[in-house]
Design an enzyme around this catalytic site. Structure first.
Site, PDB file in Angstrom:
ATOM      1  N   SER A   5       0.846  -1.174   0.000  1.00  0.00           N
ATOM      2  CA  SER A   5       0.000   0.000   0.000  1.00  0.00           C
ATOM      3  C   SER A   5       0.896   1.243   0.000  1.00  0.00           C
ATOM      4  O   SER A   5       1.790   1.357   0.819  1.00  0.00           O
ATOM      5  CB  SER A   5      -0.889  -0.030   1.230  1.00  0.00           C
ATOM      6  OG  SER A   5      -1.661   1.114   1.257  1.00  0.00           O
ATOM      7  N   GLY A   6       0.657   2.151  -0.931  1.00  0.00           N
ATOM      8  CA  GLY A   6       1.439   3.386  -0.997  1.00  0.00           C
ATOM      9  C   GLY A   6       2.677   3.262  -1.868  1.00  0.00           C
ATOM     10  O   GLY A   6       3.467   4.188  -1.965  1.00  0.00           O
ATOM     11  N   THR A  57      -1.571   2.653  -7.926  1.00  0.00           N
ATOM     12  CA  THR A  57      -2.666   3.381  -8.575  1.00  0.00           C
ATOM     13  C   THR A  57      -2.110   4.445  -9.514  1.00  0.00           C
ATOM     14  O   THR A  57      -2.588   4.614 -10.631  1.00  0.00           O
ATOM     15  CB  THR A  57      -3.571   4.008  -7.502  1.00  0.00           C
ATOM     16  OG1 THR A  57      -3.964   2.963  -6.639  1.00  0.00           O
ATOM     17  CG2 THR A  57      -4.777   4.646  -8.112  1.00  0.00           C
ATOM     18  N   SER A  99      -5.331   6.006  -0.518  1.00  0.00           N
ATOM     19  CA  SER A  99      -5.180   4.559  -0.642  1.00  0.00           C
ATOM     20  C   SER A  99      -6.453   3.942  -1.225  1.00  0.00           C
ATOM     21  O   SER A  99      -7.561   4.266  -0.817  1.00  0.00           O
ATOM     22  CB  SER A  99      -4.925   3.991   0.744  1.00  0.00           C
ATOM     23  OG  SER A  99      -4.838   2.610   0.668  1.00  0.00           O
ATOM     24  N   SER A 100      -6.272   3.068  -2.226  1.00  0.00           N
ATOM     25  CA  SER A 100      -7.447   2.404  -2.788  1.00  0.00           C
ATOM     26  C   SER A 100      -7.907   1.351  -1.798  1.00  0.00           C
ATOM     27  O   SER A 100      -7.125   0.498  -1.414  1.00  0.00           O
ATOM     28  CB  SER A 100      -7.100   1.711  -4.096  1.00  0.00           C
ATOM     29  OG  SER A 100      -6.164   2.466  -4.802  1.00  0.00           O
ATOM     30  N   ASN A 113      -0.911   5.793   3.049  1.00  0.00           N
ATOM     31  CA  ASN A 113      -1.138   6.458   1.763  1.00  0.00           C
ATOM     32  C   ASN A 113      -2.331   7.398   1.921  1.00  0.00           C
ATOM     33  O   ASN A 113      -3.369   7.000   2.423  1.00  0.00           O
ATOM     34  CB  ASN A 113      -1.437   5.365   0.711  1.00  0.00           C
ATOM     35  CG  ASN A 113      -1.607   5.953  -0.676  1.00  0.00           C
ATOM     36  OD1 ASN A 113      -1.641   7.164  -0.848  1.00  0.00           O
ATOM     37  ND2 ASN A 113      -1.720   5.077  -1.648  1.00  0.00           N
ATOM     38  N   GLY A 158      -2.265  -3.796  -2.081  1.00  0.00           N
ATOM     39  CA  GLY A 158      -0.997  -4.494  -1.870  1.00  0.00           C
ATOM     40  C   GLY A 158      -1.009  -5.277  -0.578  1.00  0.00           C
ATOM     41  O   GLY A 158      -1.938  -5.194   0.228  1.00  0.00           O
ATOM     42  N   GLU A 185      -0.569  -6.279   3.043  1.00  0.00           N
ATOM     43  CA  GLU A 185      -0.710  -5.381   4.200  1.00  0.00           C
ATOM     44  C   GLU A 185      -0.327  -6.095   5.487  1.00  0.00           C
ATOM     45  O   GLU A 185      -0.837  -7.183   5.776  1.00  0.00           O
ATOM     46  CB  GLU A 185      -2.156  -4.870   4.297  1.00  0.00           C
ATOM     47  CG  GLU A 185      -2.420  -3.746   3.327  1.00  0.00           C
ATOM     48  CD  GLU A 185      -3.841  -3.186   3.414  1.00  0.00           C
ATOM     49  OE1 GLU A 185      -4.639  -3.712   4.204  1.00  0.00           O
ATOM     50  OE2 GLU A 185      -4.103  -2.217   2.684  1.00  0.00           O
TER      51      GLU A 185
HETATM   52  N1  LIG Z   1       5.296   8.078 -10.227  1.00  0.00           N
HETATM   53  C1  LIG Z   1       5.023   8.881  -9.219  1.00  0.00           C
HETATM   54  N2  LIG Z   1       5.405  10.164  -9.235  1.00  0.00           N
HETATM   55  C2  LIG Z   1       5.132  10.979  -8.201  1.00  0.00           C
HETATM   56  N3  LIG Z   1       4.460  10.600  -7.101  1.00  0.00           N
HETATM   57  C3  LIG Z   1       4.029   9.326  -7.010  1.00  0.00           C
HETATM   58  C4  LIG Z   1       4.276   8.410  -8.072  1.00  0.00           C
HETATM   59  N4  LIG Z   1       3.738   7.229  -7.708  1.00  0.00           N
HETATM   60  C5  LIG Z   1       3.171   7.409  -6.491  1.00  0.00           C
HETATM   61  N5  LIG Z   1       3.340   8.679  -6.086  1.00  0.00           N
HETATM   62  C6  LIG Z   1       2.861   9.259  -4.813  1.00  0.00           C
HETATM   63  O1  LIG Z   1       2.586   8.217  -3.901  1.00  0.00           O
HETATM   64  C7  LIG Z   1       1.266   8.263  -3.434  1.00  0.00           C
HETATM   65  C8  LIG Z   1       0.678   6.871  -3.278  1.00  0.00           C
HETATM   66  O2  LIG Z   1       0.588   6.216  -4.520  1.00  0.00           O
HETATM   67  P1  LIG Z   1      -0.583   5.211  -4.885  1.00  0.00           P
HETATM   68  O3  LIG Z   1      -0.452   4.936  -6.300  1.00  0.00           O
HETATM   69  O4  LIG Z   1      -1.874   5.734  -4.415  1.00  0.00           O
HETATM   70  O5  LIG Z   1      -0.189   3.959  -4.030  1.00  0.00           O
HETATM   71  P2  LIG Z   1      -0.899   2.541  -4.012  1.00  0.00           P
HETATM   72  O6  LIG Z   1      -1.972   2.552  -5.000  1.00  0.00           O
HETATM   73  O7  LIG Z   1       0.191   1.584  -4.323  1.00  0.00           O
HETATM   74  O8  LIG Z   1      -1.375   2.387  -2.635  1.00  0.00           O
HETATM   75  C9  LIG Z   1       0.522   9.059  -4.457  1.00  0.00           C
HETATM   76  O9  LIG Z   1      -0.544   9.749  -3.881  1.00  0.00           O
HETATM   77  C10 LIG Z   1       1.595  10.018  -4.972  1.00  0.00           C
HETATM   78  O10 LIG Z   1       1.667  11.152  -4.154  1.00  0.00           O
HETATM   79 MG   LIG Z   2      -3.935   2.311  -4.779  1.00  0.00          MG
END
Ligand SMILES: Nc1ncnc2c1ncn2[C@@H]1O[C@H](COP(=O)(O)OP(=O)(O)O)[C@@H](O)[C@H]1O
Ligand SMILES: [Mg+2]
Length: 1165
Positions: free
Chosen positions: A110-111, A115, A163-164, A160, A390, A392
């Site tokens: 997660s984070g 996404t 977070s989804s 996050n 992811g 957890e």
């Molecule tokens: N490629 C990227 N460039 C800049 N910031 C990113 C990038 N990927 C993730 N982040 C940052 O990390 C945070 C969490 O990413 P997210 O995709 O929501 O995580 P996950 O879906 O794996 O839980 C996002 O809100 C963003 O601020």
């Molecule tokens: Mg996500």
């Protein structure tokens, strides 16, 4: 165009290594070092072969610009430095060009950026795939589904901010050109417990906060909400605001996205109503209330909130109130109601809120799918993008974490299976020798969870369905028994003594060794969450809502559809959906993005090596590299390989004419690379050791430098020589220009001197000539002057002579004119005198006449006046006399009497006059005298009517019974055919004769006559249409009281006999023809040969008589169908008889033709 400018190859300016496969030496340490080195230089992407590792930078990087998209577009995967766009491009092109369904699996904690990665993939695909209004709309809808789902399915967690809280798998569908057609989204297990309770430092789903801060006052009033987070029990307060997140702005974005995706305004409002209902449910509170029978009961504390919920949803307040205080259990047609105590009431309330929200979410996904689904039925290519929660590990891990981790376990399994398979397939495809590599397979863990007989999920289901007292503890006990010996299951109470003294393992927990690490699960809540129980009273109450959306979310509340079977448990539902997902993924070509989280603080620039090391370990990345290198570390298609290294070999530099493979072979043998270091595949060269590649690269670098010097040298020589040539050319040109200039000057000087001399000479000559001419002219002028003087003298002399002569002639004329004038004046004066005298006489005469006339007129006027006076006096005197005599009568009756007398007199006159003007007694005579007075209008009309009725009666009285019958028939015919059949008008004048054929008289028909006993109504020769060819044969058509007979015209032999009861219908066209069909009752004996089709000259009469006879005999109205197209049953076939407008060529006889099996066409002229 950008293609030639950009030169950032994977191997150029490389920080660390861009592909871990090239890492030398390979160890965990070097692996992490490489990641860190790249991360520190903002290189967040690294490859392991075709797998992409992405390290979350936690800050915006300038590598997602449209220019970058162009740079990576249509480039080879390894051509440029690692990037998510390179992977997306590779996937999209394989999908489009190789017709292979693809999927992109994005995994990580997660984070870790899953996404974000999925959004980057989608935006890249959207940027590079087809253009055009329609395609753009599809793209826009696909992209805009994201903000909507994120608002409802994402929340801030400690890991996050966005977070989804649900798993998402999206299939994007393309046509053969690679234009997007639509998509299908599947969602997996929304973490619904968040709706009612959030861990510390976390928030509820975004939408609640967005609604409260972004909605207009008007909307809030409508939803009966207040703009104050603290009023709502379900919203956590300590982290209601998230840094860098503008809830109000996001609310507008979501509303806008909803509109683009295709939600009408009223639907969006319904959705917000459900959200408001969930919020308000949290504010319902209960207090204990004891009844006389001692049972614990609960009561709603403040009914205001309940009332508002009922207003919002349109549920009757007592219904909902009852559902919160009772629970009805139904078993085998027996209903038992028990009251709920306070704890149970709260449980019921929360269950309702959770169910309402999670069902709304599923509904939303389905609704979006409906909007974005592909509109065409053409074959589609599919690209799936999986962004699932992811792995957890929290302090307290419960059922949700268990389910999420199970899903990750399955994904890891598919990763292991597919990477290996793909690698192996490539070697086989390229004809390269391959040796098997072993690594950890997590099938055993998956089996521990999902095994149908003794897996944890199966056991949980068994426990939930078991009668008797069931609790989380009994479930744990069961686990302890069944899984005790499993090497990945740990529990303090299990039979296995290993953990008896393990204090890190509390009694109410069990621990599983996942592929990603050990996770301790609190068993509390497992049974409840798996049951996912919502009391039926509540779902029934919800079903009664008048708000359509809410009602549709609770279909099981419909009392008509009561289902006593238990719904499937949450665990088994999830297991089934994961199985479907796995099957779906296995059919596609997989591509991996492995997301890694560099630190736990959501901070940029921090690379926590321990944390990364843990992720690298459990993701099996090192093993991934090893597998990749076990065979060959690097592979490249021949053409780009030759292009890159061709400068290293004389034969291939600068151009190689033959096939690329032999070029590479020549190159490698010239470079004397040991044969065991590489292998030639069908389309690729495989290099075993990264060192070889680096050697090649070094050589290339060296050679490129040499080449640069050479180029520089040649360039300098070329530049000097060109400069020299240019100078020489310039010098020649300047000299030429100067010479030309000097010559020009000299020429101009000579030319002007010649001109001056020339002009002097010419002037001198001209002046000489001029002088001569002047002298000559002067001599000529003197002669002329002398001659003129002489002529003048002559002329003047002649003139004076002529003048003298004229003067004399004029004097004579003047004297003569005087004399004539005086004579004329004298005559005029005489004439004037005479005229004056005559006029005076005429005037006097006229005056005298006028005087006489006026006198006479005056006399006549006087006389007339006198006569008139006498007449007036006389009339007056008469009047006086009459009035005196009649005065006494007049007083009383005179007016009325006179009126009556006048009326009488008028009527008398009217009737006498009418008597004389009476029209004839013929009922069709339309004449009638005009009325003399307006007031007699109605009398006059009435008289006309009476007279007409009287003469009609008179006319009818003459009829015999025979005639009456004929007229009845005619009347019947008119009712049946008038205005319906064009033939009818011509039949009106024809008398209906019935038996046209004199059967009784003609000896030829004696046998026929004897066979018929009844009265013959019609006897006539008709044409019977042959069914086979449309030709006709003559037949005698006989209608008797009960039967219809057909006989041969020559012999009189009866051919068919049909009882009238078997005749069902007569059909004919609306046109001017005599065709008609007689339909027979199906199944009757007569019908065995099928219906009859005739043509007759007396169709109207025959049909009328048939109708009348059937009516009188069978008391049934015969159906007469008038239509230009009807079906006739011929034996077994139904044949359509169609009447068309025929040509006049065949005279006025309609033609009948059999067109095909099913069509008989009659052409009517
Ligand atoms: N490629 C990227 N460039 C800049 N910031 C990113 C990038 N990927 C993730 N982040 C940052 O990390 C945070 C969490 O990413 P997210 O995709 O929501 O995580 P996950 O879906 O794996 O839980 C996002 O809100 C963003 O601020
Ligand atoms: Mg996500």
């Amino acid at each position: 165009m950008a293609k030639t400018e950009v030169k950032t190859s994977l191997l150029d300016n490389m920080i660390g290594v861009g592909d871990m496969v090239l890492l030398e030496p390979l160890s965990e340490e070097t692996f992490i070092d490489n990641l860190k080195k790249r991360f520190d230089h903002s290189e967040i992407y690294t490859y392991i072969g075709s797998v992409l590792i992405s390290v979350n930078p936690y800050r915006p990087l300038p590598i997602y610009s449209p220019e970058k998209v162009e740079e990576y577009r249509n480039r080879n995967f390894y051509e440029l430095s690692p990037h998510i766009y390179a992977l997306s491009d590779e996937v999209y092109r394989s999908l489009r060009d190789q017709d292979k369904d693809q999927c992109i699996l994005i995994t990580g904690e997660s984070g870790a950026g899953k996404t974000e990665a999925s959004k980057l993939v989608m935006s890249y695909i959207a940027a590079v795939c087809g253009k055009g209004a329609e395609v753009n709309q599809v793209k826009e809808q696909l992209l805009q589904s994201n903000p909507v789902l994120e608002a409802f399915g994402n929340a801030k967690t400690v890991r996050n901010d966005n977070s989804s809280r649900f798993g998402k798998y999206m299939d994007i569908e393309f046509n053969f050109k690679g234009d997007p057609l639509g998509g299908v989204i599947s969602n997996y297990l929304l973490e619904k417990s968040r709706v009612v309770k959030q861990p510390r430092g976390e928030r509820n789903f975004h939408v609640f906060y967005q609604l409260l801060s972004g909605a207009s006052e008007e909307l809030l009033n409508k939803l009966k909400l207040k703009r104050d987070v603290s009023r709502y029990n379900y919203l956590s307060l300590d982290s209601a605001k998230v840094n860098g997140m503008d809830d109000a702005a996001n609310f507008r974005t979501v509303r806008n996205a909803m509109q683009i995706v295709g939600f009408p305004d009223h639907e969006a409002e319904s959705i917000l109503e459900v959200v408001a209902t969930v919020l308000k449910l949290g504010n319902i509170e209960f207090k204990p209330d004891s009844r006389v029978n001692g049972l614990d009961e609960s009561k709603i504390k403040d009914k205001n909130e309940l009332k508002e919920i009922c207003e919002l949803t349109g549920i009757d307040q007592p219904v909902l109130e009852r559902a919160f205080s009772f629970r009805t259990v139904e078993a085998k047609q027996e209903k038992v109601s028990t009251t709920l105590n306070v704890a149970q009431a709260y449980y019921a309330r929360d269950a309702l809120a959770k169910n309402l929200y999670s069902r709304l979410f599923s509904w939303l996904v389905n609704r979006i799918n409906e909007s974005i689904k592909a509109q065409t039925k053409v074959r589609k290519k599919v690209m799936g993008v999986l962004d699932i929660y992811g792995f957890e590990i929290f302090e307290d891990n419960s059922f949700e974490q268990f389910i999420i981790n199970y899903c990750n376990e399955k994904l890891q399994q598919i990763f292991i299976e597919l990477t290996l398979k793909e690698e192996q397939e490539e070697y086989i495809q390229e004809d390269i020798e391959w040796t098997h590599i072993n690594y950890f397979n997590n099938t055993i863990i998956c089996d521990l969870i999902e095994n149908n007989t003794n897996g944890i999920l199966a056991m949980l289901d068994e426990e939930c369905l078991r009668p008797g007292i069931v609790s989380d503890e009994t479930f744990l006990e069961k686990l302890n028994q069944v899984c005790a010996t499993h090497q990945h299951f740990e529990s303090r109470m299990s039979k296995c003594s290993r953990f008896l003294n393990d204090t890190s393992l509390p009694h109410s927990c069990f621990r599983i060794q996942h592929y990603a690490g050990k996770v301790l699960y609190q068993v509390e809540g497992f049974v409840d969450k798996n049951n996912d129980l919502l009391y039926r009273d509540l779902s029934q109450a919800m079903w009664k809502a008048s708000q359509a959306l809410i009602k549709s979310l609770f279909p099981e509340g419909n009392p008509a559809k009561i289902n006593l079977k238990r719904p499937p448990t949450a665990g088994s539902q999830f297991k089934a959906s994961v199985a479907t997902l796995m099957k779906n993924l296995q059919d596609k070509n997989p591509n991996y993005i492995r997301c890694i989280k560099p630190n736990d603080k959501k901070a940029a620039h921090i690379f926590n090596e321990t944390l990364v090391c843990h992720q690298v370990r459990y993701l099996g990345l090192l093993e991934n590299v090893r597998v990749r290198r076990a065979g060959y570390a690097f592979r490249q298609v021949y053409e780009p390989c030759l292009e890159r290294y061709k400068m290293l070999c004389k034969q291939t530099w600068p151009h190689w004419k033959g096939p690329a493979r032999s070029g590479v072979e020549a190159l490698f043998s010239e470079l004397e690379i040991p044969v065991e270091e590489y292998s030639f595949g069908k389309s690729k060269i495989f290099i075993r050791n990264p060192r070889t590649l680096f050697k090649l690269e070094d050589l290339r670098k060296q050679r490129v430098e040499d080449l640069a010097t050479l180029i520089q040298k040649i360039y300098r020589g070329w530049k000097c020589r060109t400069h020299f040539l240019l100078m020489r050319k310039s010098q020649i040109m300047i000299a030429a220009w100067y010479r030309r200039y000097a010559q020009q000057k000299w020429y101009q000087k000579t030319k002007s001197s010649a001109l001056v001399i020339q002009s002097y000479i010419r002037g001198w000559k001209a002046r000489q000539i001029l002088r001569e001419l002047k002298h000559q002219k002067r001599c000529e002028e003197a002669v002329t002057t002398i001659a003129a003087y002489w002529h003048g003298t002559q002329a003047r002399r002649e003139l004076s002579r002529l003048k003298e002569e004229a003067r004399k002639k004029h004097a004579i004329a003047v004297i003569w004119a005087y004399w004539l004038g005086s004579k004329a004046r004298r005559e005029l004066r005489r004439l004037k005198e005479e005229a004056r005298r005559k006029h005076a006489v005429a005037v006097i005469w006229a005056y005298w006449l006028g005087l006489k006339a006026r006198r006479e007129l005056r006399r006549l006027k006087e006389e007339a006046r006198r006569k008139h006076a006498v007449a007036v006096i006389w009339a007056y005197w008469l009047g006086l006399k009459v009035r005196r005599e009649y005065r006494k009568f007049f007083r009383s009756y005179a007016g009325k009497k006179i009126y009556e007398f006048i009326i009488q007199r008028i009527m008398q006159n009217y009737f006498l006059e009418m008597k004389n003007k009476m029209p004839s007694v013929s009922p069709i005579d339309k004449n009638w005298p005009s009325r003399p007075y307006l007031f007699l209008d109605s009398t006059h009309k009435e008289l006309k009517r009476i007279f007409h009725l009287w003469r009609c009666k008179k006319y009818r009285d003459q009829f015999t019974d025979q005639q009456k019958l004929i007229y009845e028939e005619k009347l019947e015919a008119s009712e049946l055919f008038k205005d319906k059949k064009a033939l009818y008008p011509s039949s009106v004048g024809q008398p209906f004769q019935g038996p046209y054929l004199e059967i009784n008289e003609n000896p030829k028909y004696k046998k026929l006559k004897d066979a018929i006993e009844e009265k013959i109504i019609i006897a006539e020769v008709v044409n019977k249409i042959n069914r086979a060819n449309g030709k006709s044969t003559s037949r005698i058509f006989l209608l008797t009281n009960n039967n219809l007979l057909l006989a041969d015209q020559k012999s009189g032999q009866i051919k068919s006999e049909v009882p009238l009861v078997d005749v069902t219908k007569v059909s004919m066209s609306s046109q001017n023809d005599g065709f008609f069909a007689i339909h027979l009752k199906e199944g009757s004996e007569a019908a065995s040969k099928g219906d009859f089709l005739f043509s007759s000259d007396h169709l109207i009469e025959m049909a009328t008589k048939l109708y009348r006879t059937t009516l009188s005999q069978t008391n049934q109205k015969l159906n007469i169908e008038i239509s230009d197209e009807f079906l006739v049953q011929f034996r077994k076939d139904k044949v359509c008889v169609k009447f068309i407008q025929g040509s006049q060529n065949n005279g006025s006889v309609p033609m009948c033709k059999r067109k095909n099996n099913r069509l008989l066409e009659v052409a009517v002229p």
